[in-house]
Scaffold this motif. Sequence first.
Motif, PDB file in Angstrom:
ATOM      1  N   LEU A 120      -3.509  -0.658  59.527  1.00  0.00           N
ATOM      2  CA  LEU A 120      -3.717  -0.037  58.221  1.00  0.00           C
ATOM      3  C   LEU A 120      -5.046   0.686  58.206  1.00  0.00           C
ATOM      4  CD1 LEU A 120      -5.878  -1.823  56.364  1.00  0.00           C
ATOM      5  CD2 LEU A 120      -3.946  -3.333  56.193  1.00  0.00           C
ATOM      6  N   GLY A 121      -5.131   1.636  57.297  1.00  0.00           N
ATOM      7  CA  GLY A 121      -6.376   2.360  57.071  1.00  0.00           C
ATOM      8  C   GLY A 121      -6.933   1.931  55.731  1.00  0.00           C
ATOM      9  N   VAL A 122      -8.179   1.486  55.730  1.00  0.00           N
ATOM     10  CA  VAL A 122      -8.813   1.048  54.483  1.00  0.00           C
ATOM     11  C   VAL A 122     -10.011   1.959  54.218  1.00  0.00           C
ATOM     12  CG1 VAL A 122     -10.140  -0.777  55.659  1.00  0.00           C
ATOM     13  CG2 VAL A 122      -9.725  -0.941  53.207  1.00  0.00           C
ATOM     14  N   ASN A 123     -10.119   2.430  52.988  1.00  0.00           N
ATOM     15  CA  ASN A 123     -11.209   3.340  52.626  1.00  0.00           C
ATOM     16  C   ASN A 123     -12.558   2.668  52.874  1.00  0.00           C
ATOM     17  OD1 ASN A 123      -8.747   3.900  50.903  1.00  0.00           O
ATOM     18  ND2 ASN A 123      -9.922   5.759  50.588  1.00  0.00           N
ATOM     19  N   LEU A 124     -13.496   3.413  53.474  1.00  0.00           N
ATOM     20  CA  LEU A 124     -14.813   2.850  53.785  1.00  0.00           C
ATOM     21  C   LEU A 124     -15.510   2.262  52.558  1.00  0.00           C
ATOM     22  CD1 LEU A 124     -16.319   5.233  56.500  1.00  0.00           C
ATOM     23  CD2 LEU A 124     -15.389   2.945  56.779  1.00  0.00           C
ATOM     24  N   PRO A 125     -15.448   2.904  51.370  1.00  0.00           N
ATOM     25  CA  PRO A 125     -16.121   2.296  50.217  1.00  0.00           C
ATOM     26  C   PRO A 125     -15.441   1.029  49.681  1.00  0.00           C
ATOM     27  CG  PRO A 125     -15.723   4.641  49.843  1.00  0.00           C
ATOM     28  CD  PRO A 125     -14.953   4.243  51.054  1.00  0.00           C
ATOM     29  N   ASN A 126     -14.218   0.766  50.112  1.00  0.00           N
ATOM     30  CA  ASN A 126     -13.450  -0.365  49.578  1.00  0.00           C
ATOM     31  C   ASN A 126     -13.786  -1.647  50.355  1.00  0.00           C
ATOM     32  OD1 ASN A 126     -11.631  -2.010  48.291  1.00  0.00           O
ATOM     33  ND2 ASN A 126      -9.860  -0.692  48.636  1.00  0.00           N
TER      34      ASN A 126
END
Length: 160
Positions: A116-122
């Motif tokens: 999965l790809g998770v947003n850096l700010p998250n």
Amino acid sequence: MRLKFYEEKDDHLIERYTITEAQLRYTMSPKESIELVKQDKNRHAILVLDKDKFVIFFVLHEKEGVKPYSSNEQAILIRAFSTDFYEQGKGYAKAALQLLPDFVVEHFPHINELVLGVNLPNTAAQSLYKKCGFVDEGRRAKGINDELKVISYYIRSEPN
């Protein structure tokens, strides 16, 4: 708690699912996701139910969907992962992610990696995924709003 594939008879559950603008910064709504699922046989919408309460939604995307994130042809991409706004903070996301490897082994026996790809700010999501066994190997991808940290969970195949 159980994971199940979306069926049209679940539309009443989708209608009642609450997702906020803040959540939509990082993910796609179940309604939008299901429209894409209906157009692509390699996308599979998954509902997570606690008894009859619909608490988590996500999509498993095979084949072409994985390619921007992994070169492993036996990987499957988790996308559009969200928790109903009113059910957040109750441990459902962690429990769903812990059930997911067995679900994938049962329904997609050829798969050995969840990506999965998770947003850096998250950072809250990153922490959750790490607790559930996902590893960051330094891969990055371009997301809609932010750069994505690409992380993986490796499914160990049991010897026969």
